[in-house]
Write a protein that holds these residues in place. Structure first.
Motif, short mmCIF file in Angstrom:
data_model
loop_
_atom_site.label_atom_id
_atom_site.label_comp_id
_atom_site.label_asym_id
_atom_site.label_seq_id
_atom_site.Cartn_x
_atom_site.Cartn_y
_atom_site.Cartn_z
N VAL A 127 0.99 -1.30 -0.01
CA VAL A 127 0.08 -0.10 0.28
C VAL A 127 0.74 1.31 0.03
N ALA A 128 0.91 2.08 -1.02
CA ALA A 128 1.79 3.11 -1.12
C ALA A 128 0.93 4.44 -1.57
N SER A 129 1.01 5.79 -0.99
CA SER A 129 0.44 6.78 -1.35
C SER A 129 1.38 7.18 -2.90
N VAL A 130 0.91 8.02 -3.70
CA VAL A 130 1.62 8.71 -4.91
C VAL A 130 0.92 9.81 -5.27
N GLY A 131 1.85 10.59 -6.07
CA GLY A 131 1.19 11.62 -6.69
C GLY A 131 0.73 11.26 -8.06
N SER A 132 -0.17 12.14 -8.59
CA SER A 132 -0.64 11.70 -9.95
C SER A 132 -0.30 12.72 -11.17
N ILE A 133 0.14 12.06 -12.11
CA ILE A 133 0.68 12.70 -13.40
C ILE A 133 -0.62 13.01 -14.10
N ARG A 134 -1.61 12.12 -14.06
CA ARG A 134 -2.84 12.46 -14.86
C ARG A 134 -3.77 13.04 -14.36
N ALA A 135 -4.51 14.06 -15.16
CA ALA A 135 -5.36 15.25 -14.77
C ALA A 135 -6.78 14.44 -14.43
N ASP A 136 -6.75 13.38 -14.93
CA ASP A 136 -8.12 12.46 -14.76
C ASP A 136 -8.06 11.36 -13.79
N VAL A 163 -2.53 5.10 -3.74
CA VAL A 163 -3.57 5.91 -3.16
C VAL A 163 -2.96 7.25 -3.84
N VAL A 164 -3.88 7.72 -4.79
CA VAL A 164 -3.46 9.22 -5.19
C VAL A 164 -3.60 10.32 -4.16
N VAL A 165 -2.63 10.97 -3.36
CA VAL A 165 -2.97 11.78 -2.58
C VAL A 165 -2.56 13.21 -2.98
N ASN A 166 -2.10 13.73 -4.17
CA ASN A 166 -1.75 14.88 -4.52
C ASN A 166 -1.60 14.86 -6.24
#
Ligand code: HPA
Length: 245
Positions: free
Chosen positions: A82-91, A204-207
């Motif tokens: 389980v890991a949090s991540v930043g999203s590069i995709r606008a959607d 999990v996208v957190v930002n």
């Protein structure tokens, strides 16, 4: 028995029963924390806090080799990260769950093999598909059973950290084909592969990644904390459904 490695926001599994802790020793030193053995909806599980119980170990200092070795010693059949991540995709806004299927490794200077040619012969492993497909499908299924949803597939960029990226670095990751950015999937995933342990992740996208949000002031850690708390409630529910699928 499945292993769950919890990242930021998931330093313990509150829904575990009959808990027993064990400090593991490995030829590579101590894992990030004691292994927590227990049951989750009847099924045996072992939990490991990637950054330590008090979240004191930064991504580049995690003893990944000790962690994976300790889980192998515990005879787990597979590892769910389980890991949090930043999203590069606008959607894929904050709060999105993704079960990634690919990795691009930008980390450096980490101990990333058990076969480093020192005490063990050099060996090369196939890593075409870094995540185990059957375990990925189980995670996706569990998300559905939990009444939630997770995207099937995503390209994870493993960044060195512990700082967040520059906007130009994120542009480069996107040109390379990455959709998510985190700091821990490598070398965790490849070490699991070297020991022939099926490995899959729920991200999990957190930002929004650096330069990708409408805010001009960069990334707000208070906002990340709120999303993290809300999302981990959902992730716990998904993990509980894993034993039913
Ligand atoms: N970059 C790298 N790792 C992360 C991020 C990010 O934006 N968010 C959560 N983990």
């Amino acid at each position: 028995m499945l292993a769950i490695i919890g990242g930021s926001g998931l330093t313990q599994l509150s829904n575990m029963e009959n808990v027993r802790r064990e400090v593991a020793r490995t030829p590579f030193g101590e894992p990030s924390a004691a292994l927590t053995f227990g049951r989750m909806c009847e099924a045996p599980v072992v939990f490991l806090a990637r950054h330590g119980h008090g979240h004191t170990i930064p991504p580049h200092k995690v003893n990944y080799r000790a962690n994976i070795w300790a889980l192998k010693q515990a005879k787990v059949e597979g590892i769910v990260s389980v890991a949090s991540v930043g999203s590069i995709r606008a959607d894929w806004p904050p709060g999105t769950l993704v079960v990634p299927n690919q990795i691009i490794d930008y980390t450096w200077g980490r101990e990333s093999s058990f076969f480093d040619g020192v005490d063990t012969p050099v060996r090369h492993v196939d890593f075409t598909r870094p995540y185990d497909e059957a375990l990925r499908q189980r995670l996706l299924c569990a998300a559905t059973v939990a009444g939630d949803s997770a995207f099937d597939g995503g390209v994870y960029a493993a960044a060195q950290g512990p700082r967040l990226e520059t906007a130009a670095e994120i542009d480069r990751f996107e040109r390379d084909g990455a959709e998510l950015v985190g700091m821990t999937a490598m070398p965790e995933a490849v070490l699991a592969r070297e020991l022939e342990l099926p490995y899959a992740a729920i991200n999990v996208v957190v930002n929004y990644a650096a330069g990708r949000s409408s805010s001009e002031h960069g990334i707000h850690f208070d906002d990340i904390e709120v999303v993290l708390q809300e999302s981990m409630v959902r992730v716990r529910a998904v993990l509980e459904c894993l034993c039913r699928v």
